[in-house]
Design a protein around this motif. Sequence first.
Motif, PDB file in Angstrom:
ATOM      1  N   ARG A 205      -0.596   1.308  13.792  1.00 23.13           N
ATOM      2  CA  ARG A 205      -1.847   0.448  14.104  1.00 23.13           C
ATOM      3  C   ARG A 205      -1.822   0.160  15.708  1.00 23.13           C
ATOM      4  O   ARG A 205      -2.689   0.299  16.369  1.00 23.13           O
ATOM      5  CB  ARG A 205      -2.045  -0.983  13.318  1.00 23.13           C
ATOM      6  CG  ARG A 205      -2.239  -0.875  11.895  1.00 23.13           C
ATOM      7  CD  ARG A 205      -2.250  -1.996  11.375  1.00 23.13           C
ATOM      8  NE  ARG A 205      -3.599  -2.677  11.716  1.00 23.13           N
ATOM      9  CZ  ARG A 205      -4.685  -2.242  11.332  1.00 23.13           C
ATOM     10  NH1 ARG A 205      -4.999  -1.502  10.339  1.00 23.13           N
ATOM     11  NH2 ARG A 205      -5.894  -2.907  11.982  1.00 23.13           N
ATOM     12  N   VAL A 206      -0.694  -0.175  16.206  1.00 21.44           N
ATOM     13  CA  VAL A 206      -0.636  -0.187  17.751  1.00 21.44           C
ATOM     14  C   VAL A 206      -1.059   0.897  18.452  1.00 21.44           C
ATOM     15  O   VAL A 206      -1.743   1.072  19.337  1.00 21.44           O
ATOM     16  CB  VAL A 206       0.735  -0.877  18.031  1.00 21.44           C
ATOM     17  CG1 VAL A 206       0.773  -1.078  19.524  1.00 21.44           C
ATOM     18  CG2 VAL A 206       0.787  -2.405  17.572  1.00 21.44           C
ATOM     19  N   LEU A 207      -0.102   2.036  18.082  1.00 25.58           N
ATOM     20  CA  LEU A 207      -0.478   3.322  18.608  1.00 25.58           C
ATOM     21  C   LEU A 207      -2.025   3.833  18.678  1.00 25.58           C
ATOM     22  O   LEU A 207      -2.664   4.104  19.650  1.00 25.58           O
ATOM     23  CB  LEU A 207       0.241   4.330  18.023  1.00 25.58           C
ATOM     24  CG  LEU A 207       1.768   4.377  18.402  1.00 25.58           C
ATOM     25  CD1 LEU A 207       2.537   5.259  17.342  1.00 25.58           C
ATOM     26  CD2 LEU A 207       2.102   4.592  19.660  1.00 25.58           C
ATOM     27  N   ARG A 208      -2.665   3.541  17.297  1.00 19.49           N
ATOM     28  CA  ARG A 208      -4.094   3.867  17.540  1.00 19.49           C
ATOM     29  C   ARG A 208      -4.881   2.897  18.191  1.00 19.49           C
ATOM     30  O   ARG A 208      -6.018   3.305  18.853  1.00 19.49           O
ATOM     31  CB  ARG A 208      -4.408   3.847  15.760  1.00 19.49           C
ATOM     32  CG  ARG A 208      -3.618   4.853  15.017  1.00 19.49           C
ATOM     33  CD  ARG A 208      -4.617   5.007  13.620  1.00 19.49           C
ATOM     34  NE  ARG A 208      -4.514   3.774  12.969  1.00 19.49           N
ATOM     35  CZ  ARG A 208      -3.409   3.520  11.812  1.00 19.49           C
ATOM     36  NH1 ARG A 208      -2.389   4.111  11.876  1.00 19.49           N
ATOM     37  NH2 ARG A 208      -3.665   2.271  11.359  1.00 19.49           N
ATOM     38  N   LEU A 209      -4.344   1.657  18.178  1.00 20.29           N
ATOM     39  CA  LEU A 209      -5.395   0.557  18.902  1.00 20.29           C
ATOM     40  C   LEU A 209      -5.190   0.993  20.381  1.00 20.29           C
ATOM     41  O   LEU A 209      -6.215   1.137  21.125  1.00 20.29           O
ATOM     42  CB  LEU A 209      -4.885  -0.919  18.664  1.00 20.29           C
ATOM     43  CG  LEU A 209      -5.210  -1.965  19.581  1.00 20.29           C
ATOM     44  CD1 LEU A 209      -6.809  -1.887  19.262  1.00 20.29           C
ATOM     45  CD2 LEU A 209      -4.606  -3.417  19.121  1.00 20.29           C
ATOM     46  N   ALA A 210      -3.989   1.255  20.903  1.00 24.80           N
ATOM     47  CA  ALA A 210      -3.540   1.512  22.291  1.00 24.80           C
ATOM     48  C   ALA A 210      -4.521   2.838  22.651  1.00 24.80           C
ATOM     49  O   ALA A 210      -5.259   2.693  23.816  1.00 24.80           O
ATOM     50  CB  ALA A 210      -2.369   1.828  22.748  1.00 24.80           C
TER      51      ALA A 210
END
Length: 273
Positions: A205-210
């Motif tokens: 999720r963090v990778l996609r959000l970033a």
Amino acid sequence: MSVVALIDGEAGDALAVDNRGLAYGDGVFRTLLVADGVALHVDDHLAALRADAARLALDPPDADALRRDTAALAAGQSRAVVKWLLVRRSAGRGYAASTGAATRIVLRTAAPRHPATHWTQGVVARLAALRLGEQPALAGIKHLNRLEQVLAARELGAGVDELLMCDHRDRLVGGLRSNLFWVREGRLLTPALTRCGVAGTMRGRVLRLAAGLGVPLDEVEADAAALAQADEAFVTNALIGIWPLRRLDATALPAPGALTRRLQRELRHPLLT
């Protein structure tokens, strides 16, 4: 700790003594946070569980059944943890698996409680002495054999909130129960999980959000010295969301850093307080 369990949809607390999860760790699992009666990010966890099962040649999980079991256990819970397990069914003795069929186990336990300062001011980590073994065939999978983590957990002590772990070549892998990120000159970095480690759903999720925010990011091979040069760092998992790192051993880090705060705001993950 009180545990409520559904085994293939039926209430129960017993498994066969020849269970392959017990004998060999032959299975996979994922852990979900329940907030206000709803399990969070179920689709992400289903995708991860499906991918992990495929890596072990387990039959795909029954998504509808998992949703039903999860909804039943989450109902009425303000804060809780639901754990999914797929354990290969027993079919004779020996290592060789003769079936892809798996027992579906869904557990509910109380959610851990942490001080609000873990999110707002950051946590203290230390570098674990235990090194993770390399096995690319299992890299990224959340499989049932967690003995390395069991051994490493002995190193947790007073004043230490998380352990950071490296492989035998001293390359960063992640936390004892989390994934690791750090920021250097505006670029978000995280260890590449090609040889060992777990690819958590919150990491994804963090990778996609970033990426959606236009933040430059890379999955890298780096040793712990990279953190001493970091502008900020944080750890993630499905239960905590994002915890900033304020200290690693004797190295102090700005916490929370600007990008960490931005990601926390965008993530809107409920705090376990």
